[in-house]
Every structure is written in structure tokens, then in C-alpha cells.
Design a protein around this motif. Structure first.
Motif, mmCIF file in Angstrom:
data_model
loop_
_atom_site.group_PDB
_atom_site.id
_atom_site.type_symbol
_atom_site.label_atom_id
_atom_site.label_comp_id
_atom_site.label_asym_id
_atom_site.label_seq_id
_atom_site.Cartn_x
_atom_site.Cartn_y
_atom_site.Cartn_z
ATOM 1 N N UNK A 105 39.027 -15.415 -17.113
ATOM 2 C CA UNK A 105 37.813 -15.932 -16.472
ATOM 3 C C UNK A 105 37.950 -17.406 -16.107
ATOM 4 N N UNK A 106 38.887 -18.115 -16.720
ATOM 5 C CA UNK A 106 39.128 -19.501 -16.302
ATOM 6 C C UNK A 106 39.612 -19.541 -14.851
ATOM 7 N N UNK A 110 37.792 -21.113 -11.504
ATOM 8 C CA UNK A 110 38.472 -22.032 -10.597
ATOM 9 C C UNK A 110 38.373 -21.547 -9.148
ATOM 10 N N UNK A 111 38.378 -20.235 -8.965
ATOM 11 C CA UNK A 111 38.381 -19.648 -7.627
ATOM 12 C C UNK A 111 36.993 -19.604 -7.000
ATOM 13 N N UNK A 112 35.991 -19.139 -7.754
ATOM 14 C CA UNK A 112 34.679 -18.854 -7.173
ATOM 15 C C UNK A 112 33.629 -19.929 -7.422
ATOM 16 N N UNK A 113 33.778 -20.707 -8.500
ATOM 17 C CA UNK A 113 32.724 -21.653 -8.854
ATOM 18 C C UNK A 113 32.431 -22.677 -7.757
ATOM 19 N N UNK A 114 33.444 -23.265 -7.090
ATOM 20 C CA UNK A 114 33.137 -24.293 -6.088
ATOM 21 C C UNK A 114 32.373 -23.773 -4.875
ATOM 22 N N UNK A 115 32.339 -22.455 -4.660
ATOM 23 C CA UNK A 115 31.741 -21.906 -3.440
ATOM 24 C C UNK A 115 30.223 -21.783 -3.519
ATOM 25 N N UNK A 116 29.651 -21.825 -4.725
ATOM 26 C CA UNK A 116 28.222 -21.540 -4.869
ATOM 27 C C UNK A 116 27.541 -22.607 -5.728
ATOM 28 N N UNK A 117 26.709 -23.467 -5.130
ATOM 29 C CA UNK A 117 25.959 -24.457 -5.919
ATOM 30 C C UNK A 117 25.093 -23.774 -6.968
ATOM 31 N N UNK A 118 24.971 -24.418 -8.119
ATOM 32 C CA UNK A 118 24.262 -23.798 -9.235
ATOM 33 C C UNK A 118 22.808 -23.502 -8.973
ATOM 34 N N UNK A 225 33.716 -31.083 -12.807
ATOM 35 C CA UNK A 225 32.615 -31.406 -13.730
ATOM 36 C C UNK A 225 31.774 -30.197 -14.111
ATOM 37 N N UNK A 226 31.547 -29.271 -13.163
ATOM 38 C CA UNK A 226 30.749 -28.074 -13.482
ATOM 39 C C UNK A 226 31.493 -27.182 -14.472
ATOM 40 N N UNK A 227 32.776 -26.942 -14.220
ATOM 41 C CA UNK A 227 33.598 -26.151 -15.138
ATOM 42 C C UNK A 227 33.584 -26.778 -16.526
#
Length: 395
Positions: A105-106, A110-118, A225-227
């Protein structure tokens, strides 16, 4: 009185000039005085061994005089690395391919987190929850309920929720698309041991990774920073059908649950367990200005061995500062883009700064242009000298 140089001498001087212009600076050797006399070649010792060292079997470590031996752990594979420099301080079967469980899941993050603002809100459909593996860990995502993307990521990092992964993967273009995107991301980071079949880390034929690759993913994640915030969160509120309920991080080194003492300075990152993988863990901790990343895969001892062996490796790594030479680098297999420039790497969320990147490969296109120009100039000069020599002879 005119002074004329013999044609041979002129041509030799021209050739020497061209050779000096074309000779690239050697990254390996430098000219300078040594014990061998003037002009001897100096070959500086490499600060980091070639990546092949980490492909060796068994434990790899380069202890200096007075250094403590690495702890005796039962994990099939492990790595201890400095998060700032990327130097691998010690490793055991670092590139051995094993099932990663939820530590994969790390790479998903890394792959999907930057594409969608929280702050994005999404209503979950029944289709998005199809195909979740039997016995999967779940955070409690409910069909028809609206969640913020940040809620779903907390479900991924804290509860290792495969239901949250399925929803986020659907937003990212689908299960298969996300798997291929994850592999592309791994290759871009120099992680060559990872094959993704199920983005949530659920056991699947052909899915594997390595302690080296997982350390690469953990280190890269700390730069976001989000990760870094999600992976270091111990407890959080999660939306339910009737208000919210509390969820806790399953990383016991972070929470101190089930009799495992919390590790001082622990940042995260992700733990996992499946039948095939056994227990796996990628952990990072900060102490005295240094951040270490440790990967532990499939300890053969029972109970909470994955946490206690990670603790022992972290303790050794912090004590080893200045007493060991690196056996490799987490940057060793990273592709170098053409035209890259040297300099310090970007600062990270929890690490002060990183070391300089690997030198860029020589630009042979530019070298060829210089060679062509130098050759043309030499030819023109040679013709001029020959013409003047003939005129002087007739005179």
C-alpha cells in the motif's frame, strides 16, 4: 623577419588542441601527485559500493573497528537505510522477492495519492466494493455513503482497509490500470523487484516485492507531506452511518498496542500480514537529527517478532552512525534522466535534506557536435598552412 613553423609541428599542435577540447572529464580518475610520482592517476575510493553487492546472499555489512555487530534477527529479508542520503547501512537478502502483504500500500499511495486532494467528496457505489478478497482487513466503507478522500486515505494507512483501496483505485481509473501505474512508478524509483497484481497487497499469484524496494517506497513517501502525515497518525475518527467512530493504526510500534512498547521517534510507515507473506513492516524513525528506514519481511519467529526485530535494527542503525561504511544505496538503480544537473535533492517532509543525485550521463550528442566543429577547424587550418607553405617555396 617572419618566423615559420614546420607544417608537421603545426598539425601536431592543432591535433593536441582538438584532443584537449574533446577529452571528457573522467568521473573515476583525476591527475595529481601521489606516492607514485608526478602525473600519477588517482582513483578515489567509491563511497557507495556498486548495487551488485546487495544482490549477494546473506547479510551485507561493512563494519569499522569498534562497531557493533548487526542484531541476530529471523526475518527472511531486511534492510536498514539512511533516509536522507539513501545509504544502505546493512541488509540481508535485500533483493529476495517475497509477497509484500499490505506494505505494498506504500506504493499504492505513492501512485494515487497525489492525484486526489483530500477535500474531494465521493459517494461510494456498490461496483467499487466488488472483488475485495476474502478475509481482507476493512475500515468499514459503506455503499451509498459520502466520504472525503482524506477519510479514505486514513482508512488505508491506519486500518489497512482494502475496501478504501478499492474505492480509491476506482477513482484512479480502475484496478488493472492502477496496478500497471504502480509498476511504472516502482520502475521510475529504481525498484525493479516489484510485480503488482492486487494493489491492496492481497495475496495473488505472481505478486512480489523485496525489502530493498519497500525501503525505496517508504523513503519516497516521507518526501510527500500528505503521505508522511497519514502514515504517522496513530488514531483518527472515521465517518460511519451514524456519526463517526475511532480507528487506530495497526502498526504497534506506533501505538504501543498489545504489549508492544512504542518506539521513540517512530514516524510510521506501514505494516502488513497475509498467509503467504507472513508479517511485513516498513518503519521509519527520527533521532538526533537522523532518519532511518527499516524493512522487515517474514520473520520466522512468532508473536510480535516483526516489531521487535525492527526495533533491534533501528537501535543498531542509530548506534552505527560513523562506524559503518554503506553497502549500497536506495538511489543506485534509479534511472538518470538525460540532461539532469547535479545539486541537492528536494527537502522531505520529515528529513532535513538528501544527498546529491548521481551524476548525469555524458551528453554524447553535444560531444559529437564539438568533435565535428573541431575536425572542420583543423581541416581549414591545415589547408591554409599548406597553401602558405607552397607560396613560400615558390618565392
Amino acid at each position: 623577419m617572419k618566423i615559420r613553423f614546420p607544417m608537421r609541428a603545426s598539425v601536431a599542435a592543432c591535433a593536441l588542441c582538438a584532443a584537449t577540447t574533446l577529452a571528457p572529464a573522467s568521473p573515476v580518475a583525476a591527475l595529481g601527485p601521489t606516492g607514485g610520482g608526478p602525473g600519477a592517476i588517482v582513483r578515489p575510493e567509491a563511497t557507495v559500493p556498486q548495487p551488485a553487492v546487495l544482490y549477494g546472499e546473506g547479510t551485507q555489512v561493512r563494519l569499522r573497528s569498534g562497531a557493533h555487530a548487526v542484531p541476530d534477527v529471523t526475518a527472511l529479508s531486511w534492510v536498514v537505510a539512511d533516509a536522507a542520503s539513501g545509504e544502505v547501512l546493512a541488509a540481508h537478502d535485500a533483493h529476495r522477492r517475497l509477497p509484500p502483504a499490505s506494505t505494498l500500500k506504500t506504493l499504492f499511495a505513492l501512485t494515487a495519492l497525489p492525484a486526489f486532494p483530500g477535500g474531494i467528496r465521493h459517494t461510494v457505489s456498490a461496483k467499487e466494493l466488488l472483488g475485495i478478497g476474502e478475509g481482507s482487513s476493512l475500515v468499514g466503507v459503506v455503499e451509498g455513503h459520502t466520504y472525503q478522500v482524506a477519510d479514505l486515505w486514513r482508512g488505508v494507512f491506519l486500518n489497512s482497509g482494502n475496501d478504501a483501496v478499492h474505492v480509491l483505485a476506482a477513482l484512479n481509473g480502475g484496478w488493472e490500470h492502477t496496478a500497471r501505474q504502480m509498476e511504472d512508478k516502482a520502475r521510475s524509483l529504481g525498484a525493479l523487484d516489484t510485480t503488482v497484481v492486487s494493489p491492496d497487497g492481497y495475496d495473488a499469484d505472481g505478486q512480489d516485492s523485496s525489502a530493498y524496494d519497500l525501503a525505496v517506497f517508504g523513503r519516497a513517501g516521507l518526501r510527500d507531506p500528505d503521505f508522511a502525515r497519514y502514515c504517522s497518525t496513530a488514531r483518527a475518527a472515521f465517518p460511519g452511518t451514524e456519526g463517526t467512530f475511532q480507528i487506530a493504526n495497526t502498526n504497534r510500534l506506533l501505538t504501543g498496542a498489545d504489549g508492544v512498547a512504542p518506539y521513540p521517534g517512530l514516524i510510521g510507515i506501514k505494516n502488513g500480514y497475509t498467509t503467504n507473506a507472513g508479517n511485513t513492516l516498513v518503519a521509519a524513525a527520527h533521532r538526533s537529527g537522523r532518519t532511518l528506514v527499516v524493512t522487515v519481511m517474514h520473520p520466522q519467529a512468532g508473536g510480535h517478532a516483526v516489531y521487535e526485530e525492527a526495533r533491534a535494527l533501528l537501535d543498531w542503525g542509530f548506534a552505527a552512525a560513523g562506524h559503518v561504511d554503506p553497502v549500497g544505496s536506495l538511489d543506485a538503480l534509479r534511472p538518470v534522466p538525460r540532461g539532469a544537473t547535479t545539486g541537492a535533492k528536494p527537502k522531505t517532509a520529515v528529513v532535513a535534506s538528501t544527498g546529491a543525485p548521481r551524476p548525469a550521463e555524458p551528453d554524447w550528442t553535444q560531444t559529437g557536435t564539438i568533435a565535428g566543429a573541431a575536425g572542420l577547424g583543423a581541416g581549414v587550418l591545415l589547408l591554409g598552412l599548406r597553401f602558405r607553405y607552397k607560396r613560400a617555396s615558390r618565392a
